[in-house]
Design a protein around this motif. Structure first.
Motif, short mmCIF file in Angstrom:
data_model
loop_
_atom_site.label_atom_id
_atom_site.label_comp_id
_atom_site.label_asym_id
_atom_site.label_seq_id
_atom_site.Cartn_x
_atom_site.Cartn_y
_atom_site.Cartn_z
N ALA A 126 0.85 -1.19 0.00
CA ALA A 126 0.00 0.00 0.00
C ALA A 126 0.89 1.25 0.00
CB ALA A 126 -0.91 0.01 1.22
N ASP A 152 -2.46 -1.14 -3.15
CA ASP A 152 -3.62 -0.40 -2.64
C ASP A 152 -3.20 1.03 -2.32
OD1 ASP A 152 -5.19 -2.66 -2.81
OD2 ASP A 152 -5.04 -3.15 -0.68
N ARG A 162 -8.59 -1.71 -8.02
CA ARG A 162 -7.90 -1.93 -6.75
C ARG A 162 -8.57 -1.12 -5.66
NH1 ARG A 162 -2.29 1.28 -7.85
NH2 ARG A 162 -3.18 2.76 -9.27
N LYS A 163 -8.19 -1.44 -4.45
CA LYS A 163 -8.77 -0.77 -3.28
C LYS A 163 -8.33 0.69 -3.22
CE LYS A 163 -10.68 -4.36 -1.19
NZ LYS A 163 -12.08 -4.50 -1.00
N TYR A 201 -8.77 3.91 -0.35
CA TYR A 201 -9.23 4.35 0.96
C TYR A 201 -8.92 5.84 1.05
CZ TYR A 201 -8.74 -0.66 1.66
OH TYR A 201 -8.81 -2.03 1.52
N ARG A 247 -5.35 -8.35 3.98
CA ARG A 247 -4.99 -8.68 2.60
C ARG A 247 -3.93 -9.78 2.57
NH1 ARG A 247 -2.17 -4.81 -1.88
NH2 ARG A 247 -2.18 -6.33 -3.54
#
Length: 150
Positions: A12, A55, A113-114, A116, A142
């Motif tokens: 991430a 991410d 993809r994620k 946030y 994950r």
């Protein structure tokens, strides 16, 4: 970007965008708006194929400073034309910026993809610690799923 190969084993990326800088320019290039510079870097990160499986965690940061500027009468729409005639308050501005960065993420990411996104003031250490704990939990989950332990 020459730095991208160093991120080949990253799960991430935490990206901080100082949204209170909408009315400021870069000290190294007085012709570039600081917020627009963050948007361009965000686009570059989102669109990079080497980072397609990473991410993205976005902190729309310095919301406390943004709120003070807006309350003092500085009009966001004067600097961000696409903001239009929306209300000049923190909640509306944060919603607008989160939507803008999220749209860039969807449009430019090579693979789904994620994403946030959080509106933050890192001087609010309690809230920031909670957000970071949530992000850490997301990354751990994950890994557990990838390892088939979950």
């Amino acid at each position: 970007a020459t730095w991208v190969p160093f991120f080949d084993d990253v799960d991430a990326i935490i990206f901080l965008a100082p949204i209170s800088a909408f009315d400021q320019v870069l000290s190294e290039d007085r012709t570039v708006n600081r917020l627009e510079d963050s948007v361009l870097l965000w686009k570059a990160i989102c669109s990079n194929k080497l980072l397609a499986n990473v991410d993205l965690v976005l902190f729309l940061n310095k919301c406390d400073i943004l709120e003070a500027k807006l309350k003092s009468g500085i009009r966001l729409a004067k600097y961000v034309r696409s903001y239009g005639d929306r209300a000049n308050d923190l909640e509306t501005a944060c919603k607008y910026f989160r939507s803008k960065f999220s749209a860039i993420h969807r449009e430019y990411s090579p693979l789904p993809r994620k994403f946030y996104g959080f509106c933050t003031s890192v001087t609010d250490t309690t809230t920031t610690a909670g957000i970071l704990a949530s992000v850490r939990d997301m990354v751990v989950r994950r890994h557990l799923k990838q390892s088939r332990l979950m």
